[in-house]
Design an enzyme around this catalytic site. Structure first.
Site, PDB file in Angstrom:
ATOM      1  N   ARG A  91       0.831  -1.205   0.000  1.00  0.00           N
ATOM      2  CA  ARG A  91       0.000   0.000   0.000  1.00  0.00           C
ATOM      3  C   ARG A  91       0.865   1.254   0.000  1.00  0.00           C
ATOM      4  NH1 ARG A  91      -1.972   1.303   5.956  1.00  0.00           N
ATOM      5  NH2 ARG A  91      -0.341   0.266   7.093  1.00  0.00           N
ATOM      6  N   LYS A 111       1.898   6.589   1.003  1.00  0.00           N
ATOM      7  CA  LYS A 111       1.447   5.407   1.747  1.00  0.00           C
ATOM      8  C   LYS A 111      -0.068   5.456   1.832  1.00  0.00           C
ATOM      9  CE  LYS A 111       2.437   3.065   6.124  1.00  0.00           C
ATOM     10  NZ  LYS A 111       3.170   3.173   7.399  1.00  0.00           N
ATOM     11  N   ASP A 123      -6.269  -3.762   0.570  1.00  0.00           N
ATOM     12  CA  ASP A 123      -6.879  -2.815  -0.369  1.00  0.00           C
ATOM     13  C   ASP A 123      -5.909  -1.716  -0.814  1.00  0.00           C
ATOM     14  OD1 ASP A 123      -6.644  -1.375   1.930  1.00  0.00           O
ATOM     15  OD2 ASP A 123      -8.780  -0.903   2.144  1.00  0.00           O
ATOM     16  N   GLY A 124      -4.702  -1.728  -0.251  1.00  0.00           N
ATOM     17  CA  GLY A 124      -3.727  -0.714  -0.642  1.00  0.00           C
ATOM     18  C   GLY A 124      -4.011   0.666  -0.061  1.00  0.00           C
ATOM     19  N   ARG A 181      15.001  -2.377   3.550  1.00  0.00           N
ATOM     20  CA  ARG A 181      14.831  -3.032   4.838  1.00  0.00           C
ATOM     21  C   ARG A 181      15.687  -4.292   4.910  1.00  0.00           C
ATOM     22  NH1 ARG A 181       9.075  -1.554   5.279  1.00  0.00           N
ATOM     23  NH2 ARG A 181       8.818   0.043   3.703  1.00  0.00           N
ATOM     24  N   ASP A 250      10.924  -6.774   8.042  1.00  0.00           N
ATOM     25  CA  ASP A 250      10.511  -5.872   6.959  1.00  0.00           C
ATOM     26  C   ASP A 250      10.280  -4.455   7.487  1.00  0.00           C
ATOM     27  OD1 ASP A 250       8.347  -7.508   8.144  1.00  0.00           O
ATOM     28  OD2 ASP A 250       7.055  -6.102   7.110  1.00  0.00           O
TER      29      ASP A 250
END
Ligand code: AMP
Ligand code: MG
Length: 492
Positions: A91, A111, A123-124, A181, A250
């Site tokens: 997202r 974001k 759903d992003g 990351r 992450d």
């Protein structure tokens, strides 16, 4: 005039397996609710132009600025100890990189700007509450002087997102010195793509640790440098009572910035076992566990780098273990130095560690507020009458008395004046932190009443955490029992 972003993108020059090109999904009715003007200037952006309908459209992902090369980055990650070989920006969409006023390359990322090939079942999108929380806490961390991603803007999309209930949707513009990351390395290592790991390592060296390129063993120097930054970062967190809440690999930046403000929280009363996150049932990411988890994450990074350290696997492992062994010393040194400063010591002597530990133990036993204890101790360094203010913070005030006596005996061994000691302590012991009940109240006003006045006021107070602000003194107060926030949520 159109908004100009001076993009100079490098990540998109890496192999196609590193990312997916994807454009943000347009939204109905973007409305800019916050623009970080000083940060915009720092990034070489014109705040007046951004603060316009066109700017709002860009910051909501409705319009792609010229020069952007939008991508979702690929990464993997250990989530609560379980490895997921593909996560990625589900997202978030990276618009591009700019060089800031200090010559530092910074990512500009949206974001909550819609689905990407990494969205899985999500759903992003992002809801307004978590966007405001990230804005507040990341900017508070920056003002506290702790390495962190920053927040450039928040916009409301004019659309609802479905969570347990429909909530107003929002997009946060996140700025990071990079979004790479530990999980980014894991993505390639999990595919046995050693060439990918090498390309990524070279990119990270060039971008974050250029000195490593000149070292005799560049990849060893890279690992050492990331370990040092993470050790310092976690020490800084502990010294202000910060609990990240979801230290998955992450969410662990190789640049050493605090990233991914989900269920994070600052503790009020001191409790080393404190956990706020509703999903952290085992307390894996409890306050005092954070150094251990940082080392665990760095060990995962080291595993990814093994093939770069040596062709001989046993040799590589031995070397990695030696390098990882440096974490404990680096962390302990940063943490103990910070604690000594918090109690106003200018020198290190035998017994100091025990002195601070005894204070912390008494605080824990007596539910003393972490932030206020050290802030009031700073003032007690100037005026012994200040001891009254400190001892009130302890459930049993007399529990503090014996310690205060020992502390006074210790500080008079140093030549600094009480005023010098107080001044030094006030630069490391903030008066204002983003207290959970304040953050919740801000979110409630914004989400339920479209009222952003409390948000603005809280941001203004937190921008100067080390200054007394008599007009806003109550922002320093711990919550009343009925205001206590017991749990925080990811809100994804
Ligand atoms: P986080 O818990 O925010 O660190 O996210 C973990 C993973 O879930 C990342 O790969 C995110 O991109 C993904 N994710 C979180 N929320 C959403 C969402 N609403 N839609 C799609 N992906 C998401
Ligand atoms: Mg994340």
């Amino acid at each position: 005039m159109t908004v100009h972003f001076p993009f100079q993108n490098t990540y998109t020059a890496l192999p196609a397996s590193f990312f997916a090109r994807v454009v943000p999904t347009p939204v109905a009715a973007p409305r800019l609710i916050k623009l970080n003007r000083p940060l915009a200037v720092q990034l070489g952006l014109d705040p007046d132009l951004l603060d316009s309908p066109e700017g709002a459209e860009i910051l909501a992902g409705k319009r792609v600025p010229e020069g952007a090369d939008p991508i979702a980055m690929a990464y993997a990650g250990h989530q609560f100890g379980h490895f997921v070989p593909q996560l990625g920006d589900g997202r978030a969409i990276l618009l591009g990189e700019v060089i800031d006023a200090d010559g530092v390359r910074r990512d500009i990322q949206l974001k909550g700007s819609g689905p990407t090939p990494f969205s899985r079942r999500g759903d992003g999108r992002a809801a307004l509450g978590p966007v405001l929380r990230e804005y507040i806490v990341s900017e508070a961390m920056a003002a506290l002087g702790i390495p962190t991603t920053r927040s450039l803007a928040a916009v409301i999309t004019g659309e609802n997102v479905m969570r347990e209930t429909p909530l107003p949707g929002a997009v946060l513009t996140r700025v990071a010195s990079s979004h790479i990351r530990v999980g980014t390395f894991q993505y390639f290592a999990a595919r046995s793509d050693t060439e990918g790991v090498r390309r990524l390592a070279d990119h990270v060296i060039a971008r974050h640790y250029p000195h490593a390129a000149d070292a005799e063993r560049p990849y060893r120097a890279l690992l050492e440098a990331v370990i040092a930054r993470q050790a310092d970062l976690v020490a800084r967190w502990l010294l202000v009572g910060f609990i990240h809440g979801v230290m998955n690999t992450d969410n662990s930046s190789v640049a050493g910035e605090t990233i991914d403000y989900g269920p994070c929280a600052f503790m009020d009363h001191y409790d080393p076992a404190k956990v706020f996150s509703s999903i952290d049932e085992q307390g894996r990411y409890a306050y005092a566990n954070q150094p251990r988890i940082a080392l665990w994450n760095l060990t995962r990074l080291a595993e990814c780098l093994l093939p770069l350290l040596s062709d001989d696997k046993d040799k590589a492992i031995e070397e990695a273990q030696t390098i990882l062994g440096e974490f404990a010393e680096r962390f302990t040194s940063a943490y103990q130095t910070g604690l000594r400063r918090k109690i106003g010591l200018f020198t290190a002597r035998d017994g100091d560690e025990a002195l601070v530990q005894d204070l912390l133990d008494t605080m824990a036993k007596n539910h003393a507020d972490f932030t206020l204890t050290f802030r009031r101790l700073s003032d007690a360094a100037l005026d012994p009458d200040g001891d009254t203010e400190v001892r009130q913070l302890f459930a049993d005030p007399s529990a503090h008395d014996e310690w205060a006596k020992r502390w006074r005996q210790r500080i008079i061994e140093e030549p600094q004046t009480p005023a010098e000691r107080q001044a030094a302590m006030r630069t490391v012991n903030p008066a204002f932190i983003p207290r959970n009940h304040r953050v919740e109240a801000v979110i409630e006003a914004a989400v339920n009443r479209d009222d952003f006045t409390p948000f603005e006021e809280l941001l203004a107070v937190l921008a100067k955490p080390y200054q007394d602000q008599p007009d806003f003194a109550d922002y320093a107060d711990p919550p009343e029992p009925h205001q206590c926030v017991l749990q925080t949520f990811c809100g994804t």
